[in-house]
Scaffold this motif. Sequence first.
Motif, mmCIF file in Angstrom:
data_model
loop_
_atom_site.group_PDB
_atom_site.id
_atom_site.type_symbol
_atom_site.label_atom_id
_atom_site.label_comp_id
_atom_site.label_asym_id
_atom_site.label_seq_id
_atom_site.Cartn_x
_atom_site.Cartn_y
_atom_site.Cartn_z
ATOM 1 N N VAL A 119 6.301 12.715 1.942
ATOM 2 C CA VAL A 119 5.556 11.906 2.898
ATOM 3 C C VAL A 119 5.915 10.436 2.727
ATOM 4 C CG1 VAL A 119 3.229 11.169 3.569
ATOM 5 C CG2 VAL A 119 3.667 13.554 2.975
ATOM 6 N N ASP A 120 5.942 9.703 3.827
ATOM 7 C CA ASP A 120 6.180 8.260 3.797
ATOM 8 C C ASP A 120 4.883 7.556 3.398
ATOM 9 O OD1 ASP A 120 6.853 5.637 4.170
ATOM 10 O OD2 ASP A 120 7.470 5.844 6.267
ATOM 11 N N GLY A 121 4.890 6.913 2.241
ATOM 12 C CA GLY A 121 3.689 6.236 1.750
ATOM 13 C C GLY A 121 3.552 4.802 2.212
ATOM 14 N N ALA A 122 4.117 4.473 3.367
ATOM 15 C CA ALA A 122 4.151 3.081 3.825
ATOM 16 C C ALA A 122 2.765 2.465 3.963
ATOM 17 C CB ALA A 122 4.885 2.994 5.165
ATOM 18 N N ARG A 159 3.972 10.741 11.309
ATOM 19 C CA ARG A 159 3.248 9.484 11.189
ATOM 20 C C ARG A 159 1.735 9.686 11.049
ATOM 21 N NH1 ARG A 159 7.329 8.079 9.591
ATOM 22 N NH2 ARG A 159 8.688 6.408 10.362
ATOM 23 N N GLN A 160 1.226 10.819 11.538
ATOM 24 C CA GLN A 160 -0.203 11.067 11.401
ATOM 25 C C GLN A 160 -0.627 11.177 9.942
ATOM 26 O OE1 GLN A 160 2.091 13.164 12.528
ATOM 27 N NE2 GLN A 160 1.401 15.320 12.600
ATOM 28 N N LEU A 161 0.315 11.515 9.062
ATOM 29 C CA LEU A 161 -0.025 11.639 7.645
ATOM 30 C C LEU A 161 -0.199 10.285 6.973
ATOM 31 C CD1 LEU A 161 2.215 14.620 6.478
ATOM 32 C CD2 LEU A 161 -0.169 14.646 7.250
ATOM 33 N N ARG A 162 0.034 9.200 7.700
ATOM 34 C CA ARG A 162 -0.269 7.874 7.163
ATOM 35 C C ARG A 162 -1.754 7.550 7.250
ATOM 36 N NH1 ARG A 162 4.467 3.721 9.287
ATOM 37 N NH2 ARG A 162 6.267 4.811 8.378
ATOM 38 N N LEU A 174 -3.572 16.061 0.213
ATOM 39 C CA LEU A 174 -4.123 16.176 1.554
ATOM 40 C C LEU A 174 -5.475 16.889 1.524
ATOM 41 C CD1 LEU A 174 -0.831 17.366 3.269
ATOM 42 C CD2 LEU A 174 -1.917 15.139 3.629
ATOM 43 N N ASN A 175 -6.361 16.519 2.453
ATOM 44 C CA ASN A 175 -7.600 17.270 2.609
ATOM 45 C C ASN A 175 -7.396 18.380 3.630
ATOM 46 O OD1 ASN A 175 -7.743 16.050 5.157
ATOM 47 N ND2 ASN A 175 -9.196 14.481 4.490
ATOM 48 N N SER A 176 -8.450 19.015 4.094
ATOM 49 C CA SER A 176 -8.299 20.147 5.003
ATOM 50 C C SER A 176 -7.609 19.731 6.303
ATOM 51 C CB SER A 176 -9.661 20.768 5.310
ATOM 52 O OG SER A 176 -10.520 19.827 5.933
ATOM 53 N N LEU A 177 -7.903 18.526 6.793
ATOM 54 C CA LEU A 177 -7.262 18.053 8.020
ATOM 55 C C LEU A 177 -5.762 17.856 7.808
ATOM 56 C CD1 LEU A 177 -9.906 15.401 9.197
ATOM 57 C CD2 LEU A 177 -9.674 17.790 9.920
ATOM 58 N N VAL A 182 0.098 20.043 8.211
ATOM 59 C CA VAL A 182 1.309 20.611 7.615
ATOM 60 C C VAL A 182 1.507 22.051 8.079
ATOM 61 C CG1 VAL A 182 2.444 21.256 5.452
ATOM 62 C CG2 VAL A 182 1.233 19.080 5.628
ATOM 63 N N ALA A 183 0.436 22.825 8.129
ATOM 64 C CA ALA A 183 0.545 24.207 8.594
ATOM 65 C C ALA A 183 1.078 24.263 10.020
ATOM 66 C CB ALA A 183 -0.823 24.891 8.512
#
Length: 251
Positions: A119-122, A159-162, A174-177, A182-183
Amino acid sequence: MRKRFVALGDSFTEGVGDDDPTRPNGVRGWADRVAEQLAAADAEFRYANLAIRGRLLDQVLADQLEPALRLAPDLVTLYAGGNDLLRPKVDIDALADRYERAVARLAGTGATVLLFTGVDGAADPVFRKLRGRTAIFNEHTRVIAARHGARVVDLWAMRQLRDRRLWAADRLHLNSLGHTEVAIAVLDVLGVPHELSSADLGPHAVVSRRQQRAENLRWGREHVLPWIRRRLRGESSGDTISPKRPDLLPL
């Protein structure tokens, strides 16, 4: 149709951050969600998850590769190396060489192999400092996948993972969301229809600098310091943990 799914890796694949006391090891995660969607379409589907939190790449390969091969999967997911990148010193090229040898063995069985970029940790002031290491390892991952016909789930491009609302309180998992995101990405890469959807989180709440400082202090006290203490004692969060699904079984 994939009937035998085996997931290998560390906390990311075990499902840490997505707490569920009704499940083995008390976590669910993206791999369980993927398995549920695959199982819904095939009564003969079987799933094993060998991942254990805190494992370095060499530990993942030493403890999980041979058991995975013995299970003769037709779908394998592998993500490892993220914990290595957190260490003060790491030889990323050597890490990638060992990673590639494992991927070659998995791909050589004829199974579909899925790899992941980091993941991009920006958006995080701490993990932003690891962007260079992660980017280099990601490029190795893409090259390895191309050489061996593996598929890549590009977490770096998501980008949503930011959005911190997709992460657990420790900011590392990551939490459930987040696991749901990722799934969805895994199933899309596989070309599998599914019923998962992203959460509509709406706009971010406005947080003052004072609140940010308080949150950072709490995070350091509750999560960073215990991690440092474990490192100093030579302990891992996974020392007393076993694989939550060591055998290929129906859901």
